[in-house]
Design an enzyme around this catalytic site. Sequence first.
Site, PDB file in Angstrom:
ATOM      1  N   HIS A 172       0.917  -0.769  -0.675  1.00 54.65           N
ATOM      2  CA  HIS A 172       1.059  -0.147  -2.155  1.00 54.65           C
ATOM      3  C   HIS A 172       2.507   0.461  -2.374  1.00 54.65           C
ATOM      4  O   HIS A 172       3.088   1.169  -1.910  1.00 54.65           O
ATOM      5  CB  HIS A 172      -0.027   1.157  -2.234  1.00 54.65           C
ATOM      6  N   CYS A 173       3.002  -0.159  -3.503  1.00 58.05           N
ATOM      7  CA  CYS A 173       4.423   0.061  -3.891  1.00 58.05           C
ATOM      8  C   CYS A 173       4.383   0.939  -4.906  1.00 58.05           C
ATOM      9  O   CYS A 173       3.760   1.012  -5.815  1.00 58.05           O
ATOM     10  CB  CYS A 173       5.065  -1.085  -4.492  1.00 58.05           C
TER      11      CYS A 173
END
Length: 408
Positions: free
Chosen positions: A261-262
């Site tokens: 998850h960026c």
Amino acid sequence: LCCCEYVDRRGRRNHLAACCCDCEELDDGCDRWLTCKSLPPGALERIADTIADRLRVPWFSGAVKINVSLVPPLVLLPVFLHVAALHFLLGLIILTSLPVVVLWYYYLTHRRKERTLFFLSLGLFSLGYMYYVFLREVVPRGHVEYFQVVALTCGLILMLAALSRAKKDPGYLPIPAGNEKPSHQGLPNKSTRGSSSGLHGISGAASSRAVNGEAKGYCRMSAEQPEGVKKDWCTKCQLVRPARAGHCRLCGRCVRRLDHHCVWINSCVGEQNHQAFILALSFFMLTSVYGITLTLHTICRGRTPFVALFYCPGAYSDYSSALSFTCVWYCAIVTAGMGYILLIQLLNISYNVTEREARLALRDNTGRRLLGGLVIDTGQYNRGLLCNWGHFLSLGSSPPQRSAEDIV
């Protein structure tokens, strides 16, 4: 609703003109502060929720709520950069403390598993503000050619286009319609039968330990499938997820070939947007390095960009040069961080391993550390450099077929 009216979090109709009035939590907090009394538990959270709910701007169909995490970068970044341009020591202190503050906020939100638009706002506003400083302070000096400005602008546009694509669906698995979660996190219905592929039930007990946003649930394995090609049961989404898929606790969804998850795009990186994510990082690196080079050639004439970055006499002789030099150093710090992320991503692709799989391998001590620990080779999907890159370039080329196993 008129353009200045809105419905608050309690369902009552309010007006922007009264946004600073009638705040019971704030009034009670001020009264307790004046009388030297301690605040009750949760008072600060309620005050913050009230302020966040009333932070709105007029709009056609009613006042629109503004996310509080969008505001700090828009206000603090220009202030800090302009203060840093006043003196060399101020610039050193501010440019050193900024990464520390950003990393602290990242670990704070990551520990609480909270989604925030702060990093996306910081990244986009930094791009826009650096481009504005370049056009206003650097280009008028006359040392930048017209085609160089066009090339820099095209790189910025291409990067934003790739970023827009990376913000789209990363490959979410469909949630079964009408699915109801059980009263407790336990085994699904025992009457559920496996299909012809050999899925015969649930093996093992539930595990709720999360690694990098991964909620690991029950595991369904086929006796006929080779080791490593397995399907997991997700207790959160109540579905069977294919191999290499994972559950993101921040998004609350399962993603095909979940990488991580960026926070910079406020979305997951998975099967459908991993290529666009790498493309956006690559365009950013090229555009940023090119812009830094043009700026240093303008304010530090006669020196190579690397030397000028550390030794540029006269950079603080006037405020325009000082601001440009400060922005160059800010860009260099951000570029170094993004360059490290891009390097790790390219190495992972070369060994056909995702960031999630690398973290799981480190936790279970099942992977090999290579290149000084920069990459973790699980050996599970590694088929050689060319085959690994061919597999990556073919991601999302054809939509995966849904079977009866994918929905339970």
